[in-house]
Design an enzyme around this catalytic site. Structure first.
Site, PDB file in Angstrom:
ATOM      1  N   CYS A 112      -3.463   2.723   5.280  1.00  0.00           N
ATOM      2  CA  CYS A 112      -3.663   3.152   4.049  1.00  0.00           C
ATOM      3  C   CYS A 112      -2.789   1.866   3.169  1.00  0.00           C
ATOM      4  O   CYS A 112      -1.593   2.030   3.123  1.00  0.00           O
ATOM      5  CB  CYS A 112      -2.711   4.420   3.538  1.00  0.00           C
ATOM      6  SG  CYS A 112      -2.624   5.194   2.294  1.00  0.00           S
ATOM      7  N   LEU A 113      -3.665   0.861   2.672  1.00  0.00           N
ATOM      8  CA  LEU A 113      -3.155   0.004   2.094  1.00  0.00           C
ATOM      9  C   LEU A 113      -4.037  -0.176   0.817  1.00  0.00           C
ATOM     10  O   LEU A 113      -5.288  -0.332   0.942  1.00  0.00           O
ATOM     11  CB  LEU A 113      -3.148  -1.175   2.735  1.00  0.00           C
ATOM     12  CG  LEU A 113      -2.583  -2.462   1.853  1.00  0.00           C
ATOM     13  CD1 LEU A 113      -0.978  -2.196   1.936  1.00  0.00           C
ATOM     14  CD2 LEU A 113      -2.688  -3.524   2.975  1.00  0.00           C
TER      15      LEU A 113
END
Length: 184
Positions: A112-113
């Protein structure tokens, strides 16, 4: 007629290879841009890049991050990068090969970036992604989690979170999940 085209094609190939070199494969715009990005990489000293398929396959590579600060200090985390031929118009697909107890990386390795999703722009590059991944280890974010359990523990009990990270990195269990040792 078909033979004539094959003969002409073969003659052209022989002429192109008359200098004794192998035929040059045309590179996509994405490969050209990726080659430029990789040649300009400015990796942190705790980060390395490897090409498991050899230098002929720049579109698939691995980045290893060894944080020297924060909760994950002393760990070794490997990420795979798969770069599309339309790069930089599409963000690379990045997965964490190392099973890690982290609020922003799930147990399947999804990351999750924001710059790998909605905030990707063609002006960004591989260096930006590497620094983003590095930042996940120095500043895990419980507000945008993939691993909700780890995020809740980080938010509510940072000491317990640190203990869970150490246990996971040492090759132990956190809850019902076993982690493989990933310390250097």
């Amino acid at each position: 007629m078909i033979r004539l085209f094959k003969v002409k094609e073969k003659q052209r190939e022989i002429a192109e290879n008359a200098n004794g070199r192998a035929p040059v494969k045309k590179q996509s715009a994405g490969e050209l841009r990726l080659h430029k990005d990789i040649s300009e990489l400015n990796l942190p000293k705790t980060t390395t890049i490897a090409f498991p398929n050899g230098k002929d396959d720049l579109m698939n590579f691995e980045v290893t991050i060894r944080p020297d600060e924060g909760y994950y200090r002393g760990g070794m985390f490997v990420f795979t990068f798969q770069v599309s031929p339309v790069y930089p118009h599409e963000a690379p697909k990045v997965k964490c090969k190392t099973k890690v107890y982290h609020p922003n990386i799930d147990l399947e390795g999804s990351v999750c970036l924001n710059i790998l999703r909605e905030d990707w722009k063609p002006v960004l590059n591989i260096n930006t992604i590497v620094y983003g991944l590095h930042h996940l280890f120095t500043e895990p974010n419980y507000e945008d989690p993939l691993n909700h359990e780890a995020a809740a523990v980080l938010r509510d009990n940072p000491k317990m979170f640190e203990s869970n990270v150490r246990r996971a990195m040492s090759g132990g269990y956190v809850g019902q999940t076993h982690f493989t040792r990933c310390t250097c």
